[in-house]
Design an enzyme around this catalytic site. Sequence first.
Site, short mmCIF file in Angstrom:
data_model
loop_
_atom_site.label_atom_id
_atom_site.label_comp_id
_atom_site.label_asym_id
_atom_site.label_seq_id
_atom_site.Cartn_x
_atom_site.Cartn_y
_atom_site.Cartn_z
N GLY A 1 -13.96 2.89 -70.74
CA GLY A 1 -14.36 3.19 -69.36
C GLY A 1 -15.35 4.24 -69.06
O GLY A 1 -15.50 4.98 -70.13
N GLU B 1 -5.65 -0.80 -75.34
CA GLU B 1 -5.25 0.24 -74.76
C GLU B 1 -3.66 0.40 -74.89
O GLU B 1 -3.46 1.48 -75.27
CB GLU B 1 -5.91 0.43 -73.46
CG GLU B 1 -7.17 0.54 -73.22
CD GLU B 1 -7.81 0.58 -71.72
OE1 GLU B 1 -8.89 1.01 -71.73
OE2 GLU B 1 -7.22 -0.03 -71.00
C1 5RP Z 1 -10.33 -0.02 -69.19
C2 5RP Z 1 -9.40 0.80 -68.20
C3 5RP Z 1 -10.02 2.10 -67.97
O1 5RP Z 1 -9.28 3.25 -68.39
C4 5RP Z 1 -9.94 1.97 -66.30
O2 5RP Z 1 -10.51 0.98 -65.85
C5 5RP Z 1 -10.69 3.31 -65.72
O3 5RP Z 1 -12.13 3.26 -65.77
P1 5RP Z 1 -13.07 4.30 -65.40
O4 5RP Z 1 -12.94 5.40 -66.17
O5 5RP Z 1 -14.43 3.63 -65.60
O6 5RP Z 1 -12.93 4.55 -64.01
O7 5RP Z 1 -8.18 0.62 -68.05
O8 5RP Z 1 -9.54 -1.26 -69.37
#
Ligand code: 5RP
Length: 220
Positions: free
Chosen positions: A32, A106
Amino acid sequence: MTQSRTEENKRRAAQAALAEVRQGAILGVGTGSTVNCFIDALIQHPGLVRHAVSSSEASTARLGAAGIEVVDLNQVSGLDLYIDGADEADPGRRLIKGGGGALTREKIVAAAARRFVCIVDESKLVPVLGRFPLPVEVIPMARNLVARELRSRGGRPVWRQGFVTDNGNQILDVHDLTISDPLRLEADLNQLVGVVTVGLFAARPADVLLIGSDRGVQKR
Ligand code: 5RP
């Protein structure tokens, strides 16, 4: 909150996470935009991390470009630390994840890590999880079967069309769920046939939240 302030707060949380990494660590790395800030910060500290285990093809590419060796999870006996972002975090450090679609890897990397430090900007904090639609990774042929089960639980699943996960699966984003008992909902949805992973991290919450805001970084 403007976009640029949010981005700055993500950067603050990511920068603070560097202090959590011990020299020579075997590090799990999430996915992310907040994690991208963390990888960018790691570049300034060559040799700090021995190896990384990545939660997505996107992070693997970014880590590789940063000169950090990425190894398969099967090559290591465990991870010292996992750093990842989240879409929502509640006061119990339980999370919704999977906005970027990397929830399955994850969850695996989080399960293998002795410590999970979650980096967020303050907009991700909620009293009760569920404002952000809950991502559920499904085997493609089971998409409608799982969607019906989710509807019977009061959810409104929306197929993330055109998106295929790194594992070749599909995502249903479930709106309108009341997540008053995240642990129970995670267990309930986990056992639905065709579900690969539920983006609720309640059985394995974060150990530490680093929250970036205009006032600095709070550790919780
Ligand atoms: C990806 C995730 C990310 O941690 C989540 O979407 C947060 O993303 P960002 O740091 O871009 O706000 O779970 O699968």
